[in-house]
Design a protein around this motif. Structure first.
Motif, PDB file in Angstrom:
ATOM      1  N   THR A   1      11.238  13.321  28.544  1.00  0.00           N
ATOM      2  CA  THR A   1      12.572  13.848  28.102  1.00  0.00           C
ATOM      3  C   THR A   1      13.748  13.888  29.090  1.00  0.00           C
ATOM      4  N   GLU A   2      15.036  13.619  28.527  1.00  0.00           N
ATOM      5  CA  GLU A   2      16.140  14.145  29.419  1.00  0.00           C
ATOM      6  C   GLU A   2      16.568  15.407  29.246  1.00  0.00           C
ATOM      7  N   PRO A   3      16.711  16.284  30.619  1.00  0.00           N
ATOM      8  CA  PRO A   3      17.375  17.431  30.414  1.00  0.00           C
ATOM      9  C   PRO A   3      18.563  17.688  29.856  1.00  0.00           C
ATOM     10  N   SER A   4      18.866  18.684  29.158  1.00  0.00           N
ATOM     11  CA  SER A   4      19.991  19.049  28.628  1.00  0.00           C
ATOM     12  C   SER A   4      20.979  19.503  29.725  1.00  0.00           C
ATOM     13  N   PHE A   5      22.327  19.705  29.487  1.00  0.00           N
ATOM     14  CA  PHE A   5      22.982  20.221  30.670  1.00  0.00           C
ATOM     15  C   PHE A   5      22.538  21.688  30.729  1.00  0.00           C
ATOM     16  N   GLU A   6      22.320  22.636  29.762  1.00  0.00           N
ATOM     17  CA  GLU A   6      21.885  23.981  30.078  1.00  0.00           C
ATOM     18  C   GLU A   6      20.541  23.825  30.939  1.00  0.00           C
ATOM     19  N   THR A   7      19.603  22.913  30.556  1.00  0.00           N
ATOM     20  CA  THR A   7      18.493  22.742  31.535  1.00  0.00           C
ATOM     21  C   THR A   7      19.044  22.447  32.998  1.00  0.00           C
ATOM     22  N   ILE A   8      19.832  21.713  33.237  1.00  0.00           N
ATOM     23  CA  ILE A   8      20.431  21.364  34.424  1.00  0.00           C
ATOM     24  C   ILE A   8      21.147  22.361  35.199  1.00  0.00           C
ATOM     25  N   ILE A   9      21.661  23.204  34.485  1.00  0.00           N
ATOM     26  CA  ILE A   9      22.300  24.522  34.927  1.00  0.00           C
ATOM     27  C   ILE A   9      21.098  25.296  35.506  1.00  0.00           C
ATOM     28  N   LYS A  10      20.113  25.640  34.479  1.00  0.00           N
ATOM     29  CA  LYS A  10      18.887  26.408  35.008  1.00  0.00           C
ATOM     30  C   LYS A  10      18.360  25.910  36.324  1.00  0.00           C
ATOM     31  N   LEU A  11      18.062  24.527  36.257  1.00  0.00           N
ATOM     32  CA  LEU A  11      17.248  24.159  37.589  1.00  0.00           C
ATOM     33  C   LEU A  11      18.271  24.406  38.524  1.00  0.00           C
ATOM     34  N   ALA A  12      19.611  23.870  38.639  1.00  0.00           N
ATOM     35  CA  ALA A  12      20.355  24.150  39.782  1.00  0.00           C
ATOM     36  C   ALA A  12      20.305  25.608  40.180  1.00  0.00           C
ATOM     37  N   LYS A  13      20.166  26.593  39.346  1.00  0.00           N
ATOM     38  CA  LYS A  13      20.140  28.026  39.845  1.00  0.00           C
ATOM     39  C   LYS A  13      18.762  28.220  40.687  1.00  0.00           C
ATOM     40  N   ALA A  14      17.707  27.741  39.854  1.00  0.00           N
ATOM     41  CA  ALA A  14      16.497  27.823  40.423  1.00  0.00           C
ATOM     42  C   ALA A  14      16.335  27.432  41.749  1.00  0.00           C
ATOM     43  N   PHE A  15      17.023  26.184  42.224  1.00  0.00           N
ATOM     44  CA  PHE A  15      16.844  25.487  43.427  1.00  0.00           C
ATOM     45  C   PHE A  15      18.108  26.053  44.305  1.00  0.00           C
ATOM     46  N   GLU A  16      18.722  27.156  43.824  1.00  0.00           N
ATOM     47  CA  GLU A  16      19.713  28.033  44.542  1.00  0.00           C
ATOM     48  C   GLU A  16      20.960  26.965  44.911  1.00  0.00           C
ATOM     49  N   MET A  17      21.185  26.100  43.906  1.00  0.00           N
ATOM     50  CA  MET A  17      22.435  25.371  44.415  1.00  0.00           C
ATOM     51  C   MET A  17      23.357  25.424  43.274  1.00  0.00           C
ATOM     52  N   GLU A  18      24.752  25.129  43.625  1.00  0.00           N
ATOM     53  CA  GLU A  18      25.787  25.087  42.660  1.00  0.00           C
ATOM     54  C   GLU A  18      25.402  23.780  41.579  1.00  0.00           C
ATOM     55  N   VAL A  19      25.755  23.946  40.488  1.00  0.00           N
ATOM     56  CA  VAL A  19      25.655  23.012  39.437  1.00  0.00           C
ATOM     57  C   VAL A  19      26.229  21.578  39.783  1.00  0.00           C
ATOM     58  N   SER A  20      27.373  21.743  40.528  1.00  0.00           N
ATOM     59  CA  SER A  20      28.253  20.524  40.757  1.00  0.00           C
ATOM     60  C   SER A  20      27.469  20.119  41.913  1.00  0.00           C
ATOM     61  N   GLU A  21      26.712  20.748  42.766  1.00  0.00           N
ATOM     62  CA  GLU A  21      25.859  20.079  44.135  1.00  0.00           C
ATOM     63  C   GLU A  21      24.793  19.278  43.535  1.00  0.00           C
ATOM     64  N   PHE A  22      23.957  19.781  42.538  1.00  0.00           N
ATOM     65  CA  PHE A  22      23.118  19.175  41.850  1.00  0.00           C
ATOM     66  C   PHE A  22      23.279  17.975  41.131  1.00  0.00           C
ATOM     67  N   VAL A  23      24.408  18.029  40.302  1.00  0.00           N
ATOM     68  CA  VAL A  23      24.732  16.828  39.483  1.00  0.00           C
ATOM     69  C   VAL A  23      25.214  15.807  40.738  1.00  0.00           C
ATOM     70  N   ARG A  24      26.045  16.014  41.715  1.00  0.00           N
ATOM     71  CA  ARG A  24      26.232  15.198  42.820  1.00  0.00           C
ATOM     72  C   ARG A  24      25.144  14.512  43.380  1.00  0.00           C
ATOM     73  N   GLU A  25      23.814  15.263  43.459  1.00  0.00           N
ATOM     74  CA  GLU A  25      22.635  14.339  43.788  1.00  0.00           C
ATOM     75  C   GLU A  25      22.276  13.474  42.792  1.00  0.00           C
ATOM     76  N   ILE A  26      22.301  13.870  41.492  1.00  0.00           N
ATOM     77  CA  ILE A  26      21.837  12.859  40.653  1.00  0.00           C
ATOM     78  C   ILE A  26      22.627  11.564  40.601  1.00  0.00           C
ATOM     79  N   GLU A  27      23.947  11.972  40.607  1.00  0.00           N
ATOM     80  CA  GLU A  27      25.042  10.943  40.752  1.00  0.00           C
ATOM     81  C   GLU A  27      24.788   9.881  42.076  1.00  0.00           C
ATOM     82  N   GLU A  28      24.507  10.410  43.019  1.00  0.00           N
ATOM     83  CA  GLU A  28      24.282   9.733  44.383  1.00  0.00           C
ATOM     84  C   GLU A  28      23.066   8.885  44.279  1.00  0.00           C
TER      85      GLU A  28
END
Length: 80
Positions: A44-71
């Motif tokens: 499954t592909e995570p929803s944006f809400e799931t990405i937000i929850k995961l970023a918080k679980a990793f103690e990251m800013e959402v933008s930082e987590f998305v940036r890693e995905i983009e990279e």
């Protein structure tokens, strides 16, 4: 290749770096272990809400987590 392949890879890499199990990540993110597993295995592909929850679980800013995905996407793209 589809972006979800790299999203799952990034989720698993971050989880391994944090030395936590899928169950621990599920607890930290208020998601189910099955959801974590499906995302990591690209079922499954995570929803944006799931990405937000995961970023918080990793103690990251959402933008930082998305940036890693983009990279991770940029590393495999070939020039036109």
């Amino acid at each position: 290749m589809q972006p979800r392949i790299f999203i799952g890879k990034v989720i698993k890499e971050k989880r391994v770096i944090h030395k936590i199990t899928q169950a621990e990540l599920a607890e930290r993110s208020s998601l189910s272990s099955i959801s974590i597993s499906k995302c990591e295995r690209n079922i499954t592909e995570p929803s944006f809400e799931t990405i937000i929850k995961l970023a918080k679980a990793f103690e990251m800013e959402v933008s930082e987590f998305v940036r890693e995905i983009e990279e991770s996407l940029e590393m495999v793209q070939t020039p036109d």
